[in-house]
Design a protein around this motif. Structure first.
Motif, PDB file in Angstrom:
ATOM      1  N   LEU A 167       0.872  -1.072   0.121  1.00 54.93           N
ATOM      2  CA  LEU A 167      -0.380  -0.218  -0.059  1.00 54.93           C
ATOM      3  C   LEU A 167       0.650   1.599  -0.148  1.00 54.93           C
ATOM      4  O   LEU A 167       0.584   1.924  -0.585  1.00 54.93           O
ATOM      5  CB  LEU A 167      -0.458   0.175   1.114  1.00 54.93           C
ATOM      6  CG  LEU A 167      -2.071  -0.941   0.942  1.00 54.93           C
ATOM      7  CD1 LEU A 167      -2.329  -0.558   3.062  1.00 54.93           C
ATOM      8  CD2 LEU A 167      -2.924  -0.514   0.237  1.00 54.93           C
ATOM      9  N   THR A 168       2.169   1.383   1.055  1.00 47.37           N
ATOM     10  CA  THR A 168       2.885   2.515   1.143  1.00 47.37           C
ATOM     11  C   THR A 168       4.108   2.396   0.398  1.00 47.37           C
ATOM     12  O   THR A 168       4.422   3.779   0.059  1.00 47.37           O
ATOM     13  CB  THR A 168       3.138   2.579   2.331  1.00 47.37           C
ATOM     14  OG1 THR A 168       4.283   1.453   2.826  1.00 47.37           O
ATOM     15  CG2 THR A 168       1.182   2.014   3.154  1.00 47.37           C
ATOM     16  N   GLY A 169       4.277   1.319   0.057  1.00 46.14           N
ATOM     17  CA  GLY A 169       6.059   1.730  -0.653  1.00 46.14           C
ATOM     18  C   GLY A 169       7.056   1.089   0.617  1.00 46.14           C
ATOM     19  O   GLY A 169       8.482   1.488  -0.221  1.00 46.14           O
ATOM     20  N   TYR A 170       6.597   1.665   1.696  1.00 45.38           N
ATOM     21  CA  TYR A 170       7.522   1.743   3.277  1.00 45.38           C
ATOM     22  C   TYR A 170       7.816   0.173   2.848  1.00 45.38           C
ATOM     23  O   TYR A 170       6.789  -0.138   3.315  1.00 45.38           O
ATOM     24  CB  TYR A 170       7.060   2.323   4.223  1.00 45.38           C
ATOM     25  CG  TYR A 170       6.982   3.778   3.988  1.00 45.38           C
ATOM     26  CD1 TYR A 170       6.733   4.280   2.919  1.00 45.38           C
ATOM     27  CD2 TYR A 170       6.735   4.828   5.586  1.00 45.38           C
ATOM     28  CE1 TYR A 170       7.142   6.067   3.303  1.00 45.38           C
ATOM     29  CE2 TYR A 170       6.303   5.553   5.806  1.00 45.38           C
ATOM     30  CZ  TYR A 170       6.408   6.652   4.876  1.00 45.38           C
ATOM     31  OH  TYR A 170       5.664   7.970   4.311  1.00 45.38           O
ATOM     32  N   PRO A 171       9.132  -0.793   3.455  1.00 42.42           N
ATOM     33  CA  PRO A 171       9.458  -1.854   3.802  1.00 42.42           C
ATOM     34  C   PRO A 171       8.666  -2.478   5.247  1.00 42.42           C
ATOM     35  O   PRO A 171       8.843  -1.139   5.772  1.00 42.42           O
ATOM     36  CB  PRO A 171      11.064  -1.706   4.008  1.00 42.42           C
ATOM     37  CG  PRO A 171      11.473  -0.693   3.359  1.00 42.42           C
ATOM     38  CD  PRO A 171      10.254   0.412   3.225  1.00 42.42           C
ATOM     39  N   ALA A 172       8.598  -2.894   5.674  1.00 41.99           N
ATOM     40  CA  ALA A 172       7.966  -3.283   6.617  1.00 41.99           C
ATOM     41  C   ALA A 172       9.432  -3.973   7.767  1.00 41.99           C
ATOM     42  O   ALA A 172       9.532  -4.972   7.163  1.00 41.99           O
ATOM     43  CB  ALA A 172       6.594  -3.792   7.049  1.00 41.99           C
ATOM     44  N   ILE A 173       9.327  -3.943   8.711  1.00 41.58           N
ATOM     45  CA  ILE A 173      11.037  -4.196   9.519  1.00 41.58           C
ATOM     46  C   ILE A 173      10.970  -4.862  11.025  1.00 41.58           C
ATOM     47  O   ILE A 173       9.993  -3.525  11.666  1.00 41.58           O
ATOM     48  CB  ILE A 173      12.179  -3.602   9.390  1.00 41.58           C
ATOM     49  CG1 ILE A 173      12.721  -2.377   9.190  1.00 41.58           C
ATOM     50  CG2 ILE A 173      12.624  -3.761   7.131  1.00 41.58           C
ATOM     51  CD1 ILE A 173      13.125  -1.114   8.947  1.00 41.58           C
ATOM     52  N   SER A 174      11.946  -5.066  11.375  1.00 44.93           N
ATOM     53  CA  SER A 174      11.349  -5.478  12.182  1.00 44.93           C
ATOM     54  C   SER A 174      12.804  -4.817  13.193  1.00 44.93           C
ATOM     55  O   SER A 174      13.649  -4.552  13.140  1.00 44.93           O
ATOM     56  CB  SER A 174      12.049  -6.987  13.245  1.00 44.93           C
ATOM     57  OG  SER A 174      13.254  -7.191  13.812  1.00 44.93           O
ATOM     58  N   ILE A 175      12.016  -4.236  14.613  1.00 47.68           N
ATOM     59  CA  ILE A 175      13.350  -2.789  14.670  1.00 47.68           C
ATOM     60  C   ILE A 175      14.896  -3.851  15.281  1.00 47.68           C
ATOM     61  O   ILE A 175      15.437  -3.666  15.464  1.00 47.68           O
ATOM     62  CB  ILE A 175      13.070  -2.228  16.782  1.00 47.68           C
ATOM     63  CG1 ILE A 175      11.276  -1.219  15.745  1.00 47.68           C
ATOM     64  CG2 ILE A 175      13.614  -1.605  16.748  1.00 47.68           C
ATOM     65  CD1 ILE A 175      10.772  -0.721  17.078  1.00 47.68           C
ATOM     66  N   PHE A 176      14.464  -5.038  15.851  1.00 43.15           N
ATOM     67  CA  PHE A 176      15.575  -5.552  16.577  1.00 43.15           C
ATOM     68  C   PHE A 176      16.411  -5.986  15.526  1.00 43.15           C
ATOM     69  O   PHE A 176      17.459  -5.474  15.217  1.00 43.15           O
ATOM     70  CB  PHE A 176      15.323  -6.812  17.454  1.00 43.15           C
ATOM     71  CG  PHE A 176      16.987  -7.772  18.051  1.00 43.15           C
ATOM     72  CD1 PHE A 176      17.227  -7.474  18.781  1.00 43.15           C
ATOM     73  CD2 PHE A 176      17.196  -8.960  16.988  1.00 43.15           C
ATOM     74  CE1 PHE A 176      18.083  -8.177  19.191  1.00 43.15           C
ATOM     75  CE2 PHE A 176      18.237  -9.487  17.615  1.00 43.15           C
ATOM     76  CZ  PHE A 176      18.407  -8.669  18.491  1.00 43.15           C
ATOM     77  N   HIS A 177      15.888  -6.251  13.994  1.00 44.75           N
ATOM     78  CA  HIS A 177      16.658  -7.133  12.713  1.00 44.75           C
ATOM     79  C   HIS A 177      17.128  -5.406  12.356  1.00 44.75           C
ATOM     80  O   HIS A 177      18.445  -5.470  11.576  1.00 44.75           O
ATOM     81  CB  HIS A 177      16.490  -7.663  12.362  1.00 44.75           C
ATOM     82  CG  HIS A 177      16.155  -8.700  12.767  1.00 44.75           C
ATOM     83  ND1 HIS A 177      17.203 -10.104  13.240  1.00 44.75           N
ATOM     84  CD2 HIS A 177      14.733 -10.113  13.843  1.00 44.75           C
ATOM     85  CE1 HIS A 177      15.930 -10.619  14.021  1.00 44.75           C
ATOM     86  NE2 HIS A 177      14.989 -10.728  14.739  1.00 44.75           N
ATOM     87  N   ASP A 178      16.546  -4.259  11.986  1.00 42.37           N
ATOM     88  CA  ASP A 178      16.883  -3.395  10.959  1.00 42.37           C
ATOM     89  C   ASP A 178      16.261  -2.544  11.430  1.00 42.37           C
ATOM     90  O   ASP A 178      16.722  -1.627  10.588  1.00 42.37           O
ATOM     91  CB  ASP A 178      15.992  -4.182   9.939  1.00 42.37           C
ATOM     92  CG  ASP A 178      16.255  -5.138   8.989  1.00 42.37           C
ATOM     93  OD1 ASP A 178      16.893  -5.261   8.819  1.00 42.37           O
ATOM     94  OD2 ASP A 178      14.923  -5.645   9.063  1.00 42.37           O
TER      95      ASP A 178
END
Ligand SMILES: [Zn+2]
Length: 555
Positions: free
Chosen positions: A298-309
């Motif tokens: 929907l937004t083009g933003y990656p979805a990431i884990s705070i710990f990993h990325d």
């Protein structure tokens, strides 16, 4: 009144906007205060749902909050944009009508109302709230300040033969690191724009920030004291703004989804902050990943884990954040949106959101300068200023608040538009209890067998997460018969608990035979009642996160 994209909202305009909407859309919208800030401002919470189809407390709800961080004005505008879209779209847009008929939104457009007022007043970036912390008095050293009174706090550079910086050969506005073999030339020392408290005339140290709290490190999950986590406060929930938000969440057990609006980086963040994805129950990680895929679509933003990325330092984890508490203690899927990536807007790709800030090639800066030039704001060319302590300096460089921490106004509406759809999508992932049937049949002399069939028509299970079951954070479905005077239950319990119902989130590929394609989204309850013919019998089924439903019949 519509949401405004060409300015930052001051508190007064925010309050007026909410009051106007509550007046105009009284069948959809209510405003209340969840508490007061450090300086005594009310913190408004807006409830949006079709009140005609039931109270918000009887529907699964999505909580959206914004601007817990003082300079992140984009979050407040995004929250208002979501409200504007829902309120004006009801009855016009099918999806909005459906979501407000079946779910509720709780929107807190500005969790921390003091910090933004101070940033608007003097242009100085602040992290969060205004309570002095950890010291009551400002410490010695350089404090950021608008020394020339132009409403911006930029950077100061001065010529220094031992300076660490030099002008870029292709664009002298840009300063780049001096190399080991740069022995001749013009070099600069760079400080933040500001004034020095108790200067000894030689050394300049940057003073710790006077308002050193970070309300998003003050939550009761993985909390750690100042020495380990700057801004955490003296104890979890110590600050009035955090406490008000925590209480507002606890008071609304129907919250089934959670989204915090921040800037910047152009990413969707999920827990954990301090633990690996390996620590998730499998079903929860899978659901988080599927939501993340939709967010990116929907937004083009990656979805990431705070710990990993999204760690600020490779060896340090972030402690005391809100979404860790929401997921790990309440078992609610919680997200952060970090709006706006200047780097992506400048055409850069493949960079790491955090590592890039620490270290990146000068070509990236040139691309960003080009973007600022196109937009007509964001970077200020160096201009001379007679500093009362340091003598002749030049002021200029990046405008943190207007370019990095918020998209320029000309880009704001376009940047925020797809995020309304993501909030709506998250609301529709929630479980939703419904009555499939409620029937009676006569079984002899004034006795009737009643059968209620309930189902979860939502995507997630009624518990929302496995974690909620583990933590005992959610109660089972409760079913109560409502019998009038003269009728009685002969068999079955007037009030019954029937556990949780599954949703569809686990369904993957039709070929995968490891899945349970049963009717685990369905449950039935039976009673035998004695009543005279023509008696009206009601039933209520309640689940904190999946809503309350009612049915009745006449025997
Ligand atoms: Zn933030």
């Amino acid at each position: 009144m519509r949401v405004q994209f060409e300015r930052f909202y001051a508190y007064e305009e925010l309050e007026q906007t909410l009051a106007t909407w509550a007046g105009t859309f009284s069948a959809l919208c209510q405003v209340e205060s969840i508490g007061r800030s450090f300086e005594g401002r009310e913190i408004p919470l807006v409830t949006v749902t079709n009140l005609g189809s039931g109270a918000a407390s009887e529907k699964p709800a999505m909580l959206v909050h914004a601007q817990i961080h003082a300079a992140e004005f984009t979050g407040t505008t995004a929250a208002l944009n979501l409200l504007d879209w829902l309120l004006h779209g009801y009855g016009e847009d099918e999806r909005i009508t459906h979501v407000l008929d079946t779910r509720a939104f709780y929107v807190i457009p500005r969790v921390n109302p003091d910090g933004p007022e101070a940033v608007l007043a003097d242009g100085r970036w602040r992290r969060s709230s205004l309570r002095p912390y950890p010291r009551e008095e400002p410490e010695d050293g350089l404090h950021r300040e608008d020394v020339d009174g132009d409403g911006r706090v930029l950077m100061m550079r001065m010529r220094d033969r031992n300076g660490h910086w030099k002008a870029h050969p292709d664009d002298s506005r840009l300063l780049i690191a001096r190399r080991a073999d740069d022995v001749d030339g013009e070099f600069f020392r760079v400080f933040p724009e500001g004034a020095i408290k108790n200067w000894d005339g030689v050394n300049v140290k940057i003073a710790p920030v006077f308002e050193g709290l970070d309300l998003n490190r003050n939550w009761p999950a993985d909390w750690a004291p100042e020495g380990e986590q700057a801004g955490a406060g003296p104890y979890p929930g110590s600050e009035p703004e955090t406490r008000a938000l925590i209480q507002a969440i606890v008071d609304r057990p129907n919250i089934a989804g959670y989204l915090g609006y921040h800037t910047f980086s152009g990413v969707h963040l999920r827990p954990y902050s301090a633990r690996s994805d390996d620590d998730y129950p499998t079903a929860d990680l899978r659901a988080y990943q599927l939501m993340g895929e939709e967010a990116t679509r929907l937004t083009g933003y990656p979805a990431i884990s705070i710990f990993h990325d999204f760690k600020y330092h490779p060896k340090q984890v972030i402690r005391g954040g809100d979404i860790d508490w929401l997921y790990d203690f309440l078992g609610v899927f919680a997200w952060v949106t970090e709006f706006w990536s200047p780097q992506r807007a400048a055409g850069l790709s493949g960079y790491h959101a955090i590592d890039w800030i620490r270290d990146h090639p000068p070509e990236d800066d040139l691309a960003l300068l080009k973007l600022a030039d196109e937009l007509g704001e964001g970077y200020v060319d160096w201009y001379p200023f007679e500093h009362p302590q340091l003598g002749p300096v030049e002021l200029g460089g990046w405008d943190l608040v207007r370019f990095w921490f918020n998209p320029p106004f000309s880009r704001l509406e376009e940047e925020l538009r797809p995020h309304r759809d993501f909030a709506l999508f998250l609301a529709l992932t929630s479980p939703l209890l419904d009555v499939r049937s409620f029937e009676s049949s006569a079984v002899g002399d004034g006795a009737y067998r009643l059968r209620l069939v309930l189902e979860n028509t939502g995507w997630l299970p009624t518990s929302v997460t496995q974690k909620a079951i583990e933590r005992m954070a959610v109660r089972p479905i409760e079913v109560s018969l409502e019998l009038p005077e003269g009728a009685r239950v002969a068999s079955g319990k007037e009030r019954e608990e029937i556990g949780q119902l599954e949703g569809r989130a686990e369904e993957r590929s039709l070929l995968w035979w490891g899945l349970d394609h049963s009717t685990s989204d369905r449950a039935q309850v039976e009673w035998v009642v004695e009543a005279s013919a023509g008696t009206r019998i009601g039933v209520v089924a309640r689940h904190e996160r999946a809503g309350t439903v009612r049915a009745e019949l006449v025997v």
